[in-house]
Design a protein around this motif. Structure first.
Motif: not given
Length: 423
Positions: A389-402
């Motif tokens: 749809s034109g948006r930028n997106a990333a899938v990332l591992p969640m860090r402990k210090n979110m």
């Protein structure tokens, strides 16, 4: 061996936030210039040393990063005892000399007139200071093969349009395009009594007027050998204020043969460009504008941002340069945007990007390490839908210090965070 983390003095690393802004400005420059029919080319960062030292680049020729010969060629040159023989090439100090070589080498395959667009890094072995770098980006447009003032009018109009679009995002609504002609400058100096062989030095001194004032210019002229009557008569020509159609009056005061047509040409350029540019773009004749390059032969121009006291673009006509490469005269005129100074203005105003997608912000999916395969795949699927749809997106591992992770991502342009937890 000790490794050094900092870049070489006068050169800069750019983190993602800086690159978003820089890329968006470059994209806007290219998009605007393409609308005016300029075609992008690219030239190598290194040039033949003879091209760079051909007395076309003014003081920049003193600032060349020189590249030495290698292997046996270096050994032979070293044995000769001549330091100049050690040098094979040099890093380009601007984009104009490479363009001249490119055109001379490819002119049979290019349209005439040819409208060229170049963007890229250049290098000067200068003393680094605030706003002065050893490596920086230039953005040039040039018209080759057009002897009419359509070239100047289009260059000024295109550059003004690009700057209006870019600076408007920083709340800068006005800037000034200063216009002059090297022939007027030379005639004024000769009229005052300077010898022709001294013109280069006289113009270099006049170019400092905005920094050291009339008294400073007068003192330097006298120090360089001018008598008081010559220096005073010369400076009296420049004491009147510049204006939209002042060129004819100034040329009448200089009273040199042929200047009437030069003044009429400048006034036509100013009037046409003023009618075509956005409100807030002031286009004026400025008899004190010099431009440092020795290769200019006619109209010259420079852009200053009102209330900032800086120049952000400049250029002019250089009809004699390309003929030195090709053996035949080729009319040429160009305009260069000071990319780094524009970036500084935008950053000071808090502009992060000109790109609408960047302004909307990217979406981050933060996935808990214990989340199921199904939840991970769902996050990846949703990210793909956003990208479509034109948006930028990333899938990332969640860090402990979110909290810290999100703060870092916000600095990189992410504005939305979807947290995917384990079951």
């Amino acid at each position: 061996m000790t490794f050094t983390k900092k870049p070489i003095k006068g050169m800069t690393d750019f983190p993602p936030a800086d690159m978003r802004l820089r890329n968006s400005v470059l994209d806007e420059i290219k998009r605007t210039y393409a609308q005016f029919g300029f075609a992008q080319i690219e030239t190598p960062m290194m040039e033949h040393i003879g091209n760079l030292t051909s007395k076309q680049g003014g003081d920049n020729e003193k600032l060349i990063f020189k590249v030495l010969k290698r292997g046996a060629a270096f050994a032979r040159a070293y044995e000769s005892g001549d330091p100049d023989e050690l040098v094979a090439e040099g890093l380009r100090y601007d984009l104009t000399v490479p363009l001249a070589r490119f055109y001379a080498n490819n002119k049979e395959q290019l349209p005439s007139p040819f409208r060229a667009l170049q963007t890229g890094a250049v290098w000067r072995a200068d003393q680094p200071a605030k706003g002065r770098f050893r490596q920086f980006v230039q953005c040039d447009i040039d018209v080759l093969g057009d002897a009419t003032n359509l070239a100047e009018i289009e260059l000024i109009t295109a550059t003004s349009k690009a700057l209006s679009r870019i600076l408007g995002s920083a709340g800068v609504s006005s800037f000034t395009v200063h216009v002059n002609d090297r022939r007027i400058l030379q005639a004024a100096a000769l009229r005052a009594g300077f010898a022709e062989e001294d013109l280069g030095g006289v113009l270099v001194t006049l170019d400092k007027l905005d920094k050291i004032g009339f008294d400073g210019v007068r003192a330097e002229l006298l120090e360089n050998g001018a008598d008081e009557a010559t220096a005073d008569g010369y400076l009296d020509l420049f004491r009147a204020e510049s204006g939209d159609t002042f060129s004819a009056a100034f040329c009448n005061a200089v009273d040199a043969e042929g200047l009437a047509s030069v003044a009429a040409n400048l006034d036509e350029i100013i009037a046409a460009a003023a009618a075509l540019t956005d409100e807030g773009v002031n286009i004026v004749f400025d008899p004190t504008l010099v431009r440092g390059m020795g290769y200019y032969t006619g109209p010259i121009f420079e852009v200053t941002v009102d209330n900032f006291g800086i120049s952000i673009a400049g250029g002019g006509r250089y009809d004699e340069m390309i003929g030195k490469f090709s053996g035949e005269d080729v009319c040429a005129c160009g305009f260069s945007i000071g990319f780094e100074r524009i970036i500084a203005v935008l950053k000071d105003a808090g502009v992060a990007s000109l790109d609408e997608a960047d302004a909307e912000g990217a979406v981050a999916f933060l996935v808990d390490g214990k989340a199921s395969v199904e939840k991970r795949l769902e996050a990846l699927r949703q990210a793909n839908e956003l990208r479509a749809s034109g948006r930028n997106a990333a899938v990332l591992p969640m860090r402990k210090n979110m909290k810290r992770q999100i703060a870092t991502l916000e600095d990189e342009g992410f504005t939305e965070f979807n947290k995917i937890y384990a079951d």
